[in-house]
Each structure stands twice: as structure tokens, then as C-alpha cells.
Design a protein around this motif. Structure first.
Motif, PDB file in Angstrom:
ATOM      1  N   THR A  41     -10.896  -5.042   1.699  1.00 28.50           N
ATOM      2  CA  THR A  41      -9.608  -4.363   1.523  1.00 28.50           C
ATOM      3  C   THR A  41      -8.529  -5.095   2.312  1.00 28.50           C
ATOM      4  O   THR A  41      -7.429  -5.349   1.808  1.00 28.50           O
ATOM      5  CB  THR A  41      -9.695  -2.893   1.977  1.00 28.50           C
ATOM      6  OG1 THR A  41     -10.619  -2.194   1.146  1.00 28.50           O
ATOM      7  CG2 THR A  41      -8.333  -2.209   1.898  1.00 28.50           C
TER       8      THR A  41
ATOM      9  N   SER B  43       0.824  -1.205   0.000  1.00 28.39           N
ATOM     10  CA  SER B  43       0.000   0.000   0.000  1.00 28.39           C
ATOM     11  C   SER B  43       0.861   1.260   0.000  1.00 28.39           C
ATOM     12  O   SER B  43       0.594   2.217  -0.738  1.00 28.39           O
ATOM     13  CB  SER B  43      -0.919  -0.007   1.231  1.00 28.39           C
ATOM     14  OG  SER B  43      -1.612   1.216   1.360  1.00 28.39           O
TER      15      SER B  43
ATOM     16  N   SER C 194      -7.622  -8.205   0.402  1.00 27.32           N
ATOM     17  CA  SER C 194      -7.338  -8.082  -1.028  1.00 27.32           C
ATOM     18  C   SER C 194      -5.876  -8.377  -1.377  1.00 27.32           C
ATOM     19  O   SER C 194      -4.978  -8.291  -0.537  1.00 27.32           O
ATOM     20  CB  SER C 194      -7.693  -6.667  -1.510  1.00 27.32           C
ATOM     21  OG  SER C 194      -7.504  -6.559  -2.910  1.00 27.32           O
TER      22      SER C 194
ATOM     23  N   GLN D 233     -16.420  -3.078   2.187  1.00 26.23           N
ATOM     24  CA  GLN D 233     -15.269  -2.296   1.748  1.00 26.23           C
ATOM     25  C   GLN D 233     -14.080  -2.498   2.689  1.00 26.23           C
ATOM     26  O   GLN D 233     -12.934  -2.693   2.247  1.00 26.23           O
ATOM     27  CB  GLN D 233     -15.648  -0.813   1.692  1.00 26.23           C
ATOM     28  CG  GLN D 233     -14.594   0.100   1.121  1.00 26.23           C
ATOM     29  CD  GLN D 233     -14.349  -0.112  -0.351  1.00 26.23           C
ATOM     30  OE1 GLN D 233     -13.250  -0.499  -0.741  1.00 26.23           O
ATOM     31  NE2 GLN D 233     -15.355   0.133  -1.172  1.00 26.23           N
TER      32      GLN D 233
ATOM     33  N   LYS E 194      -6.861  -1.679  -4.831  1.00 26.39           N
ATOM     34  CA  LYS E 194      -7.704  -1.802  -3.650  1.00 26.39           C
ATOM     35  C   LYS E 194      -6.894  -1.629  -2.370  1.00 26.39           C
ATOM     36  O   LYS E 194      -7.382  -1.095  -1.375  1.00 26.39           O
ATOM     37  CB  LYS E 194      -8.406  -3.158  -3.651  1.00 26.39           C
ATOM     38  CG  LYS E 194      -9.599  -3.221  -2.725  1.00 26.39           C
ATOM     39  CD  LYS E 194     -10.572  -4.296  -3.159  1.00 26.39           C
ATOM     40  CE  LYS E 194     -11.882  -4.168  -2.392  1.00 26.39           C
ATOM     41  NZ  LYS E 194     -12.920  -5.077  -2.907  1.00 26.39           N
ATOM     42  N   LEU E 195      -5.653  -2.070  -2.382  1.00 27.03           N
ATOM     43  CA  LEU E 195      -4.797  -1.971  -1.199  1.00 27.03           C
ATOM     44  C   LEU E 195      -4.185  -0.585  -1.027  1.00 27.03           C
ATOM     45  O   LEU E 195      -3.617  -0.299   0.035  1.00 27.03           O
ATOM     46  CB  LEU E 195      -3.675  -3.012  -1.281  1.00 27.03           C
ATOM     47  CG  LEU E 195      -4.081  -4.468  -1.085  1.00 27.03           C
ATOM     48  CD1 LEU E 195      -2.932  -5.393  -1.459  1.00 27.03           C
ATOM     49  CD2 LEU E 195      -4.513  -4.718   0.348  1.00 27.03           C
TER      50      LEU E 195
ATOM     51  N   LYS F 293      -5.086   2.260  -0.131  1.00 24.58           N
ATOM     52  CA  LYS F 293      -5.465   3.055   1.035  1.00 24.58           C
ATOM     53  C   LYS F 293      -5.093   2.411   2.367  1.00 24.58           C
ATOM     54  O   LYS F 293      -5.217   3.037   3.423  1.00 24.58           O
ATOM     55  CB  LYS F 293      -6.976   3.309   1.005  1.00 24.58           C
ATOM     56  CG  LYS F 293      -7.813   2.028   0.893  1.00 24.58           C
ATOM     57  CD  LYS F 293      -9.275   2.350   0.625  1.00 24.58           C
ATOM     58  CE  LYS F 293     -10.113   1.092   0.419  1.00 24.58           C
ATOM     59  NZ  LYS F 293      -9.824   0.464  -0.896  1.00 24.58           N
ATOM     60  N   LEU F 294      -4.643   1.148   2.356  1.00 27.24           N
ATOM     61  CA  LEU F 294      -4.507   0.385   3.588  1.00 27.24           C
ATOM     62  C   LEU F 294      -3.461   0.962   4.539  1.00 27.24           C
ATOM     63  O   LEU F 294      -3.575   0.798   5.759  1.00 27.24           O
ATOM     64  CB  LEU F 294      -4.168  -1.078   3.256  1.00 27.24           C
ATOM     65  CG  LEU F 294      -4.269  -2.084   4.401  1.00 27.24           C
ATOM     66  CD1 LEU F 294      -5.688  -2.147   4.950  1.00 27.24           C
ATOM     67  CD2 LEU F 294      -3.816  -3.463   3.943  1.00 27.24           C
TER      68      LEU F 294
END
Length: 676
Positions: free
Chosen positions: A339, A174, A342, A335, A347-348, A350-351
Motif C-alpha cells: 500500500t 488517498s 502503490s 498489504q 489501493k491507496l 486507506k492510506l
């Protein structure tokens, strides 16, 4: 010729290789620095080395002549002719089967993080076959160009490859992906200041104003005040907590006050509110924006609404929400957990915002199916133990799942009660006296079809809500009542979001204490009304399915302790007719609930004790608590975990019901995501 990393796009000039690599290194460093206060020092150094090496080498293959010809515009192509990740992977791997920095380079574009054991056993681990020949022949030349542009060769390590957990891989990826995407887009997003102490003071004022506007001096309002003050002034040292206050006692704002205290005490970066349904997110977001946004602030820049139906004033606010950059983020369980599970870089992205955050799981009992709870608990406790997160789980039907041996095996972590024992007992006693729960004394009527059910409903005079298992059943019974002259509304996920909002507004208008609308009417709905909606009916009826659903629906009955609703009741029933179909999802929970009713197990039980016992019995059923995903996660099988961890496992199709938008799509006109 100066080597490029990205070609010119519209008014955006081409970006040089040196600019991009330098930018990604700097932004990756900033992402890690933002997490650093919440990490052990030795882990900071470990991550710093991995990320620096990955950032420096991630675009090494773009230096291929064929790629440079496309990037400079000399040749036209939809994509670069040579897969640009292969050179960086080859350089970082050296003679190792796998190392984290090489895996990050491999994964920073699709297909993302792989099943690492399978990749390691491949003929050419982590390599891209179409680019391997070019890499073998030209890698020394690419390194020379890199050294010239960056004043030195990219760094590698001869140390033994570190063993990372899946969560570490995901969060580090991320950091890299966000830095790469942000630099390519021309800048990083900066969220507003948290200002937790000021927001808590603002929330205090909001609650005081609500109390001043409420003239009713009843026990319900006294309990709401008690809950708010108890949560607001609770200690902030427990990392995992739960709040089992009954429905309608103002849990969301009360626990938000506690989370603001926790965030202030531990200098947290964000507060996440995770909800099970999109249908209740907008209501929660509106309350929070009214309650904690300070004067002069933009509401969307403070409280972000992140789900697939959210509307945004502009593209910048959409980016703030989807990258989890604002101080407070309200999102769905789908969501949030998908995430965490994932393997896809987009998708990642923002993690990395999650470490050092407070996470409030509101209505957590409905967040996940039982078969996904074990891996979710494993990840949540890892966020607490290794990434300095603070967790609070909220529900009127609290299940103490963490006490179950299968969850203890994943993590010995225990959730602490937010409420003192006496306060919790007083709230529970009040809840059980508020309405008559017919299931508590073995009263579950059976009806042979819609006519018998309708005849039974006629005995109850006042506003009624009838909740059925499926959309089809609810639609059929609504039509049946209409055809027989009854005043009826319908609410389910079959309606468009716009129509649902209109229906909810009409329901609220009819239920308003100041409304002169006739009291004799019925809402026929599905389970979408069970959580979070501020509705207060005189009577409630539902198909027998789960104990949790039953108790939650009780929160829509005599919610405000109306004096003229003193005979309020909640009745679970069964019905047989072809037009009333059963949802197979509820089959196991229905059988447990039915067994507990007719065995008299509810006698003397609190709600929390009852739902925890129902959960224990359901867990004993075959296949409910599988460790399959947890095992795949331990083995670093990212692709397998992402595939198996699906909150909504059914195949769904997006349907456009708006005739104007449908016509635009048919004619091939562009339709924006905001319009959809």
C-alpha cells in the motif's frame, strides 16, 4: 436540465453534480482535519489548498453533453464517452508542466499515479488524448455550468508548483479518493472511539487472569511477567523502538500494552499490528479481541483483520477493515508495504488513516526481503518525521539494520531499545540455556536421503518437528514416513486455510500437557510454522537455511520450559536426494549461516548480535542492497516503484480445492469473495 455526477443505480437515485462536488469537498476537508493535529501548520495550509482545488475540479469533464446524456439515461453506454478527468487537469495545469492538484485529478482513477518525469516530458503532459479536442472546444462552457451550480468558478493558483514527496502525493491522493468513493457510495465510515486508556486497563485484567490460571511457578512465567510490566510502564517519548525479547515470552501482548500507552500519551488515531504471515494473523486477532475489546463493543469494529483470507460477518465490517477505519488494524506486511508503494487509487484509498498512528511490526525480521528494506525504511522514517507516527519493531531475532551505513544514508534515525540492558541480558541468558542449539557448537549432520534422516530421528524419543525448505520436500518426507509406519502430520501453505487450521488444532491437541496422546509422533512442515504459533515440541530439526529461521524455530521447542523436555535440542542438517529440493530464496542466507557455524563465530554472541552480524554479511553480497527503488522514489516514478516493490515476487495462481466451489465456478454460478 440539472447536471449529474452519477446515474441512478438500483434503488439509489441519480446524484447531481452540485451534490457530489460539495460532498467530495466536505469529505476531503474532514479527511485532512483528521490528520491536521499530526502535521506542521504550514503543511496543513499547503495540503488544504491542493486538496480543495483538486476536489472542486475532479469531475469537471462530466459536464460534457455526451457524458450527461449517458448519466441521465438518455443514451446507454458502459462508460462515459468522454474521459472526464481531462477538463479538470487542463484547467488546473494552465501553462505548468505539472502541479500537485492536477496530478491528483489525473490519478484519482486508473492508471493512477504515473512516472512524473516521463509524463512531464510527453507531448501533452497529464492529458487524455481522446478528450483533448472536446476540452479545448468546450472547457469555457463547462466552467460556466460549474459556476452556476456551485456559485462560483473552481479555484486555481498562480503560485509556483510545490515540490512534494512521493508519500505526500500518495496520502493526499488517498484523501481525495476516499472522499470521492465515500460520497459516491452514499456516506462515510466512522470508526469506534479509540478509548486507549480503558483498553490498557482491560489488557491488564486479561493478563492477570492468564497468570491466575497458570499454576507453573517457573522462571519462564516470571520472565513473562517482567516483560509485560517493563513494556507497559516504559517511557513513551521514543518515536522508533525495538523489542528483542526471546520467543515465547509474551512479546505481542507486552508490546501492545506499551503501544496503548503511547497511543494514550500522544492521542493517536489507530494502532496497526503488521505481521509477516497470514497463518499467524487469525491467532493474533483472537488474542487481541479477547484482551482489549470492552464490554458491549462489537469485536470486529474494534480489532480489524485485514488480509485476503479474512472472513467478515457482514459487508460493513469488511469496509471497516479494508479502509483501516477501526481503532486497531491487524494486517500483513504484504498489504501494508505494498500500500505504501502503490500508485493505484483503490489501493491507496486507506492510506490517509496512517498519519498519527502507532505501528507495531511483529516478527519484523520476516516482513520483507533484504532488497526491499531500504525503501521501506525510508517510508517508515518519513511517517515518523513528517506524519507523527510511532514505531515499535518486535522480534526474537532482532536485526539492528538501521545501524548499517546504507540505511543511515536513507535516514539517520536510530531505534531505541524498549528493554533496559540488564533485562534484555537476563532474557537472552535464559533463552540460550532453554534448549541445546547444536549449530552453536558446529554440529550440522549430513544425510544421504530420507532413510538416513529417518534413522537419525529414531534416536530422539518424543514429539518432533521437522522443517524442510520447500512444500514438495515436506510433502515427500511426510509420505515417506507414513509409508514406513510412523505417526506423522503435515503442515504447509499447500494446504487450504481450512485444512491448515484443522491441522494446527490437532497439533495443539497432541501437544497439550493434559493430553494422553502418545508422545512419539512427528510434524513435517515448512517455514510457515517458524513465527508466532504457540507450539512446544520436545525436539526440532530443520534443513540448514538461515540463522533467523533457525532461532525462530527454536521458539517451537520446549517453549514452556517443560521439565520432561530438559534434553530438548534443535538440529540443523543438510540432505542430498532428488526428492529434497532447496529453496533458492535461502541460498545467500544459508551460505552466511554455514560460514558462521564452521568459523566458530557464535561463541560468546547474543542472539541479537549473531543475527545482526549475519545480516551485515548478507548485505555485502552482490545486488542485496540496491538503491534502485529509492532512486525511483526520489524521482517521483510512482509506476516504477509500484512495479518493483513486490514483497512476493513469484507469479502465483489461485487454486480452488473445494469440490463444491469448484463445481459452482465450472457451471458459471456466482461465487462470493466470502465463499472463496
Amino acid at each position: 436540465m440539472t447536471p449529474l455526477a452519477h446515474s441512478a443505480r438500483g434503488n439509489i437515485p441519480a446524484q447531481t453534480y452540485c451534490e457530489h462536488i460539495s460532498g467530495v469537498i466536505e469529505k476531503t476537508k474532514k479527511n485532512l482535519e483528521a490528520m491536521a493535529p499530526y502535521l506542521a501548520e504550514e503543511r496543513q495550509e499547503r495540503y488544504k489548498e491542493i486538496l480543495y482545488h483538486a476536489a472542486e475540479s475532479h469531475d469537471l469533464g462530466k459536464l460534457a453533453l455526451e457524458n450527461q446524456n449517458v448519466l441521465s439515461g438518455k443514451e446507454q453506454a458502459e462508460r462515459l464517452p468522454i474521459e472526464h478527468r481531462d477538463a479538470g487537469v487542463k484547467y488546473l495545469l494552465k501553462d505548468k508542466l505539472e502541479c500537485p492538484e492536477a496530478t491528483l485529478v489525473y490519478s484519482h482513477h486508473r492508471p493512477g499515479l504515473p512516472d512524473i518525469p516521463d509524463e512531464k516530458s510527453a507531448d501533452d503532459p497529464f492529458r487524455f488524448p481522446t478528450a483533448m479536442d472536446d476540452t479545448e472546444r468546450h472547457l469555457p462552457a463547462y466552467l460556466q455550468i460549474h459556476a452556476k451550480e456551485m456559485n462560483g468558478f473552481p479555484k486555481t493558483t498562480d503560485k509556483k508548483a510545490l515540490r512534494l514527496s512521493t508519500l505526500e502525493y500518495r496520502i493526499l491522493l488517498s484523501c481525495l479518493v476516499d472522499a470521492d468513493y465515500s460520497d459516491t457510495a452514499g456516506g462515510s465510515l466512522t470508526g469506534a472511539q479509540p478509548r486507549w486508556e480503558e483498553r490498557l486497563q482491560q489488557l491488564d485484567r486479561y493478563i492477570q487472569n492468564l497468570q491466575n490460571r497458570t499454576n507453573q511457578n517457573n522462571e519462564r512465567n516470571h520472565l513473562r511477567t517482567f516483560l509485560y510490566q517493563t513494556c507497559r510502564n516504559a517511557k513513551t517519548n521514543a518515536a522508533v523502538e525495538y523489542c528483542d525479547s526471546p520467543v515465547g515470552t509474551g512479546k505481542t501482548t507486552a508490546v501492545m500494552a506499551h503501544m496503548l500507552q503511547v497511543a494514550q500519551s500522544h492521542h493517536l488515531r489507530h494502532i496497526f499490528i503488521v505481521l509477516p504471515y497470514t497463518s499467524i494473523i487469525s491467532q493474533t486477532v483472537k488474542v487481541l479481541r479477547d484482551a482489549v475489546v470492552l464490554e458491549g463493543e462489537n469485536r470486529e469494529e474494534i480489532v480489524a483483520e485485514h488480509h485476503h483470507q479474512a472472513d467478515f460477518e457482514d459487508i460493513e465490517h469488511r469496509r471497516l477493515a479494508t479502509t483501516w477505519t477501526t481503532p486497531i488494524i491487524v494486517t500483513t506486511a504484504v498489504q501494508f508495504f505494498e500500500t505504501l508503494a502503490s500508485n493505484l487509487p483503490a489501493k491507496l484509498r486507506k492510506l490517509h488513516q496512517l498519519p498519527g498512528s502507532g505501528i507495531l511490526f511483529d516478527e519484523y525480521h520476516a516482513a520483507l526481503p533484504i532488497n526491499l528494506m531500504l525503501p521501506a525504511w525510508k517510508w517508515i522514517t518519513k511517517l515518523v518525521d513528517q506524519w507523527s507516527c510511532y514505531i515499535c519493531m518486535c522480534s526474537a531475532t532482532t536485526v539492528k539494520f538501521w545501524e548499517h551505513p546504507a540505511f543511515q544514508k536513507q535516514s539517520p534515525c536510530q531505534a531505541e531499545p524498549l528493554l533496559p540492558p540488564k533485562g534484555a541480558k537476563d532474557l537472552n541468558n535464559f533463552e540460550q540455556s532453554r534448549i541445546d542449539l547444536h549449530a552453536w557448537h558446529n554440529d550440522v549432520p549430513h544425510f544421504n536421503g530420507a532413510s538416513e534422516l529417518t534413522a537419525y530421528l529414531k534416536h530422539y524419543h518424543g514429539s518432533k518437528i521437522v522443517v524442510l525448505d520447500t512444500v514438495q520436500s515436506a510433502a515427500y518426507f511426510t509420505k515417506f514416513l507414513c509409508q514406513h509406519g510412523y505417526d506423522v502430520l503435515h503442515l504447509s501453505t499447500a494446504l487450504t486455510p481450512e485444512d491448515r487450521e484443522r491441522t494446527i488444532a490437532e497439533v495443539q491437541r497432541r501437544l497439550c500437557s493434559k493430553s494422553d496422546y502418545p508422545k512419539e509422533w512427528t510434524l513435517v512442515a515448512t517455514s510457515c510454522v517458524e513465527c508466532g504459533l504457540d507450539l512446544s515440541f520436545h525436539y526440532g530439526f530443520c534443513q540448514l537455511r538461515s540463522l533467523q529461521s533457525y532461532i525462530q524455530l527454536g521458539g517451537r521447542i520446549r517453549r514452556n520450559c517443560e521439565q520432561d523436555y530438559e534434553d530438548a535440542a534443535l538440529i540443523a542438517f543438510t540432505v542430498t536426494e532428488d526428492n529434497f529440493n532447496c529453496n533458492p530464496i535461502f541460498q545467500d542466507s544459508k551460505s552466511v549461516f554455514k560460514k558462521m557455524i564452521f568459523s566458530g563465530e557464535f561463541s560468546g554472541m547474543s542472539v541479537t548480535e549473531a543475527v545482526t552480524e549475519a545480516f551485515r554479511q548478507e548485505c555485502m553480497m552482490p545486488g542485496k542492497l540496491s538503491e534502485e527503488i529509492c532512486k525511483a522514489d526520489r524521482q517521483l516514478r510512482f509506476k516504477t516503484v509500484a512495479k518493483k516493490f513486490r514483497v512476493i515476487d513469484e507469479k502465483t495462481t489461485t487454486v480452488v480445492a473445494n469440490p463444491i466451489l469448484a463445481e459452482k465456478l465450472r457451471s458459471g454460478k456466482r461465487v462470493s469473495t466470502q465463499e472463496l
